[in-house]
Design an enzyme around this catalytic site. Structure first.
Site, PDB file in Angstrom:
ATOM      1  CG  ASP A 144      -1.334   7.685   0.291  1.00 19.28           C
ATOM      2  OD1 ASP A 144      -0.241   8.181  -0.046  1.00 19.28           O
ATOM      3  OD2 ASP A 144      -2.358   7.766  -0.416  1.00 19.28           O
ATOM      4  CE1 TYR A 165      -9.653  10.817  -0.502  1.00 19.11           C
ATOM      5  CE2 TYR A 165      -9.931  12.045   1.544  1.00 19.11           C
ATOM      6  CZ  TYR A 165     -10.361  11.081   0.652  1.00 19.11           C
ATOM      7  OH  TYR A 165     -11.489  10.352   0.926  1.00 19.11           O
ATOM      8  CG  ASP A 182      -1.711   1.212   1.409  1.00 20.40           C
ATOM      9  OD1 ASP A 182      -2.285   1.693   0.405  1.00 20.40           O
ATOM     10  OD2 ASP A 182      -1.767   1.731   2.547  1.00 20.40           O
TER      11      ASP A 182
HETATM   12 MG   LIG Z   1      -2.860   3.202   3.523  1.00 17.75          MG
END
Ligand SMILES: [Mg+2]
Ligand SMILES: [Zn+2]
Length: 185
Positions: free
Chosen positions: A13, A22, A11
């Site tokens: 972020d 975001y 993943d």
């Molecule tokens: Mg994440």
């Protein structure tokens, strides 16, 4: 094509960079300390690095597809300077509640769907069973499970409700658990 490669699915972020919510501009892309060295080690142990990231901020109109590409290019350049090469980077720009008409639908690539991982396996001859998924949300692990990824790890604060066993990606890759897994398969 025979699937012979093994991957470390990542993943983005909250795993590679701090998740400030975001992340659509390069000034907000900040690498988590220790991550680059950990990825170099994983590469040396024979893992292809594959990023799989939900980017619903595009469908939601928070940033554009072009903004996303700028951040991705920045990420590639910053990590390359630290000796890290990604074999593939896959993102889902969709969300059912999006405001961008072409992207506002329920897709099968948004995690916990397996679409991004399945595409990566097909593109790079990856055997999911011998691969690893690392995420900071249960939906990341669910995507890995749905794609048949054999090893799945949640990272995060030790106090998190999900009870993650490792604080960071570096913590995981430096662990005896990871070493044993890498040597065995
Ligand atoms: Mg994440
Ligand atoms: Zn999608």
């Amino acid at each position: 094509m025979i699937a012979t490669e093994r991957a470390l699915f990542l993943d983005r972020d909250g795993v590679l960079n701090f998740d400030s919510g975001y992340v659509g501009t390069i000034d907000r892309f900040e690498i988590i300390p220790g991550v680059a060295d950990a990825l170099v080690k994983a590469m040396r142990l024979g893992y292809r690095l594959i990023v799989v990231t939900n980017q619903s901020g595009i469908a939601r109109g928070y940033y554009t597809a072009a903004d996303y590409v700028r951040v991705e290019r920045h990420m590639v350049a910053v990590f390359a300077a630290l000796g890290v090469q990604f074999t593939g980077i896959y993102h889902c720009p969709h969300h059912p509640d999006g405001v961008v008409p072409d992207l506002a639908f329920a897709c099968d690539c948004r995690k916990p769907g397996p679409g991004l991982l399945l595409q990566a396996c097909a593109d790079h001859a990856i055997d999911p069973l011998r691969s690893i998924m690392v995420g900071d949300r249960p939906s990341d692990l669910a995507a890995g499970k749905a794609a048949g990824v054999g090893h799945r790890f949640l990272i995060g604060k030790p106090t998190s409700a999900e009870g993650a066993a490792f604080v960071s990606l570096a913590d995981l890759i430096d662990s005896a658990t990871f070493e044993a897994m890498a040597r065995s398969a």
